[in-house]
Design a protein around this motif. Structure first.
Motif, PDB file in Angstrom:
ATOM      1  N   PHE A  54     -10.026  63.060   7.591  1.00 41.18           N
ATOM      2  CA  PHE A  54      -9.765  61.965   6.659  1.00 41.18           C
ATOM      3  C   PHE A  54      -8.882  62.434   5.510  1.00 41.18           C
ATOM      4  O   PHE A  54      -7.925  61.753   5.123  1.00 41.18           O
ATOM      5  N   GLU A  55      -9.183  63.610   4.971  1.00 42.81           N
ATOM      6  CA  GLU A  55      -8.364  64.158   3.882  1.00 42.81           C
ATOM      7  C   GLU A  55      -6.953  64.462   4.362  1.00 42.81           C
ATOM      8  O   GLU A  55      -5.986  64.282   3.622  1.00 42.81           O
ATOM      9  N   GLN A  56      -6.828  64.933   5.610  1.00 45.99           N
ATOM     10  CA  GLN A  56      -5.508  65.221   6.172  1.00 45.99           C
ATOM     11  C   GLN A  56      -4.677  63.941   6.268  1.00 45.99           C
ATOM     12  O   GLN A  56      -3.495  63.931   5.903  1.00 45.99           O
ATOM     13  N   VAL A  57      -5.283  62.860   6.734  1.00 46.67           N
ATOM     14  CA  VAL A  57      -4.562  61.591   6.847  1.00 46.67           C
ATOM     15  C   VAL A  57      -4.185  61.076   5.462  1.00 46.67           C
ATOM     16  O   VAL A  57      -3.076  60.589   5.255  1.00 46.67           O
ATOM     17  N   LYS A  58      -5.085  61.204   4.494  1.00 46.71           N
ATOM     18  CA  LYS A  58      -4.758  60.791   3.127  1.00 46.71           C
ATOM     19  C   LYS A  58      -3.561  61.566   2.598  1.00 46.71           C
ATOM     20  O   LYS A  58      -2.679  61.004   1.944  1.00 46.71           O
ATOM     21  N   LEU A  59      -3.532  62.870   2.880  1.00 47.59           N
ATOM     22  CA  LEU A  59      -2.430  63.712   2.425  1.00 47.59           C
ATOM     23  C   LEU A  59      -1.124  63.306   3.105  1.00 47.59           C
ATOM     24  O   LEU A  59      -0.077  63.197   2.448  1.00 47.59           O
ATOM     25  N   VAL A  60      -1.168  63.067   4.405  1.00 49.32           N
ATOM     26  CA  VAL A  60       0.039  62.679   5.147  1.00 49.32           C
ATOM     27  C   VAL A  60       0.554  61.326   4.662  1.00 49.32           C
ATOM     28  O   VAL A  60       1.765  61.121   4.527  1.00 49.32           O
ATOM     29  N   LEU A  61      -0.353  60.399   4.383  1.00 48.58           N
ATOM     30  CA  LEU A  61       0.061  59.060   3.980  1.00 48.58           C
ATOM     31  C   LEU A  61       0.654  59.004   2.579  1.00 48.58           C
ATOM     32  O   LEU A  61       1.116  57.954   2.149  1.00 48.58           O
ATOM     33  N   GLN A  62       0.649  60.112   1.864  1.00 49.78           N
ATOM     34  CA  GLN A  62       1.276  60.142   0.544  1.00 49.78           C
ATOM     35  C   GLN A  62       2.765  60.465   0.612  1.00 49.78           C
ATOM     36  O   GLN A  62       3.475  60.306  -0.376  1.00 49.78           O
ATOM     37  N   SER A  63       3.263  60.867   1.782  1.00 45.36           N
ATOM     38  CA  SER A  63       4.681  61.183   1.912  1.00 45.36           C
ATOM     39  C   SER A  63       5.501  59.904   2.046  1.00 45.36           C
ATOM     40  O   SER A  63       4.995  58.853   2.451  1.00 45.36           O
ATOM     41  N   PHE A  64       6.786  60.007   1.715  1.00 50.03           N
ATOM     42  CA  PHE A  64       7.676  58.855   1.767  1.00 50.03           C
ATOM     43  C   PHE A  64       7.810  58.327   3.187  1.00 50.03           C
ATOM     44  O   PHE A  64       7.775  57.108   3.416  1.00 50.03           O
ATOM     45  N   ILE A  65       7.969  59.218   4.155  1.00 49.11           N
ATOM     46  CA  ILE A  65       8.177  58.797   5.547  1.00 49.11           C
ATOM     47  C   ILE A  65       6.956  58.046   6.066  1.00 49.11           C
ATOM     48  O   ILE A  65       7.084  57.010   6.718  1.00 49.11           O
ATOM     49  N   ALA A  66       5.762  58.564   5.761  1.00 49.19           N
ATOM     50  CA  ALA A  66       4.547  57.896   6.217  1.00 49.19           C
ATOM     51  C   ALA A  66       4.390  56.527   5.551  1.00 49.19           C
ATOM     52  O   ALA A  66       3.984  55.558   6.198  1.00 49.19           O
ATOM     53  N   LEU A 118       6.404  42.042  -1.125  1.00 46.46           N
ATOM     54  CA  LEU A 118       5.095  42.217  -1.760  1.00 46.46           C
ATOM     55  C   LEU A 118       4.314  43.371  -1.132  1.00 46.46           C
ATOM     56  O   LEU A 118       3.642  44.129  -1.841  1.00 46.46           O
ATOM     57  N   ALA A 119       4.409  43.522   0.181  1.00 46.45           N
ATOM     58  CA  ALA A 119       3.738  44.638   0.847  1.00 46.45           C
ATOM     59  C   ALA A 119       4.336  45.968   0.398  1.00 46.45           C
ATOM     60  O   ALA A 119       3.607  46.944   0.198  1.00 46.45           O
ATOM     61  N   GLY A 120       5.649  46.015   0.211  1.00 49.16           N
ATOM     62  CA  GLY A 120       6.293  47.232  -0.271  1.00 49.16           C
ATOM     63  C   GLY A 120       5.870  47.568  -1.677  1.00 49.16           C
ATOM     64  O   GLY A 120       5.603  48.733  -1.993  1.00 49.16           O
ATOM     65  N   VAL A 121       5.804  46.566  -2.530  1.00 51.15           N
ATOM     66  CA  VAL A 121       5.352  46.791  -3.911  1.00 51.15           C
ATOM     67  C   VAL A 121       3.922  47.288  -3.913  1.00 51.15           C
ATOM     68  O   VAL A 121       3.560  48.238  -4.624  1.00 51.15           O
ATOM     69  N   TRP A 122       3.064  46.665  -3.093  1.00 48.30           N
ATOM     70  CA  TRP A 122       1.659  47.054  -3.017  1.00 48.30           C
ATOM     71  C   TRP A 122       1.515  48.491  -2.486  1.00 48.30           C
ATOM     72  O   TRP A 122       0.695  49.256  -2.963  1.00 48.30           O
ATOM     73  N   LEU A 123       2.343  48.852  -1.528  1.00 46.49           N
ATOM     74  CA  LEU A 123       2.222  50.164  -0.893  1.00 46.49           C
ATOM     75  C   LEU A 123       2.776  51.291  -1.752  1.00 46.49           C
ATOM     76  O   LEU A 123       2.209  52.381  -1.802  1.00 46.49           O
ATOM     77  N   TRP A 124       3.879  51.034  -2.454  1.00 47.36           N
ATOM     78  CA  TRP A 124       4.524  52.119  -3.185  1.00 47.36           C
ATOM     79  C   TRP A 124       4.108  52.201  -4.660  1.00 47.36           C
ATOM     80  O   TRP A 124       4.380  53.188  -5.316  1.00 47.36           O
ATOM     81  N   PHE A 125       3.504  51.161  -5.203  1.00 49.44           N
ATOM     82  CA  PHE A 125       3.151  51.213  -6.629  1.00 49.44           C
ATOM     83  C   PHE A 125       1.678  51.064  -6.841  1.00 49.44           C
ATOM     84  O   PHE A 125       0.882  50.734  -6.132  1.00 49.44           O
TER      85      PHE A 125
END
Length: 125
Positions: A54-66, A118-125
């Protein structure tokens, strides 16, 4: 008998009407969702395997590509749902005329663009 019909193979010169674009986008997003499942299933499987996963996925999902892949997956799902609802309404006998079909296609595409932003704003901010 050989038919002498004009053939235009340059698709950039063809102006598709809005209902055609809406229908083509619905099919394309269906295929894109199939390929996006690879990312979704991987994230789901790893995150549910253990606390470290779970922590690994959280870490990966913080990258721009993910985040970009996640945004793409969300926007594809949004359009496919909107287009599917539009097709269901058309199957019930509504919006089948030329004018209402064009209006519903334009509304679907515009609503999708708004929701994608709106999804982009929610995801990146």
């Amino acid at each position: 008998m050989k038919k002498q019909r004009p053939v235009n193979l340059d698709l950039t010169t063809i102006s598709f009407p809005a209902p055609a674009l809406a229908s083509i986008l619905h099919r394309v997003t269906g295929v894109a969702m199939f390929f996006a499942l690879v990312f979704v299933i991987w994230a789901w499987a790893v995150s549910l395997s253990s606390a470290e996963g779970f922590e690994q996925v959280k870490l990966v999902l913080q990258s721009f590509i993910a985040k970009f892949i996640a945004w793409g997956t969300i926007t594809v799902l949004l359009y496919h749902m909107l287009g599917g609802i539009r097709h269901l309404i058309m199957d019930m006998g509504h919006w089948e005329e030329l004018k209402s079909g064009k209006t519903s296609a334009v509304v679907t595409i515009v609503l999708w663009i708004v929701l994608a932003v709106l999804a982009g704003v929610w995801l990146w901010f």
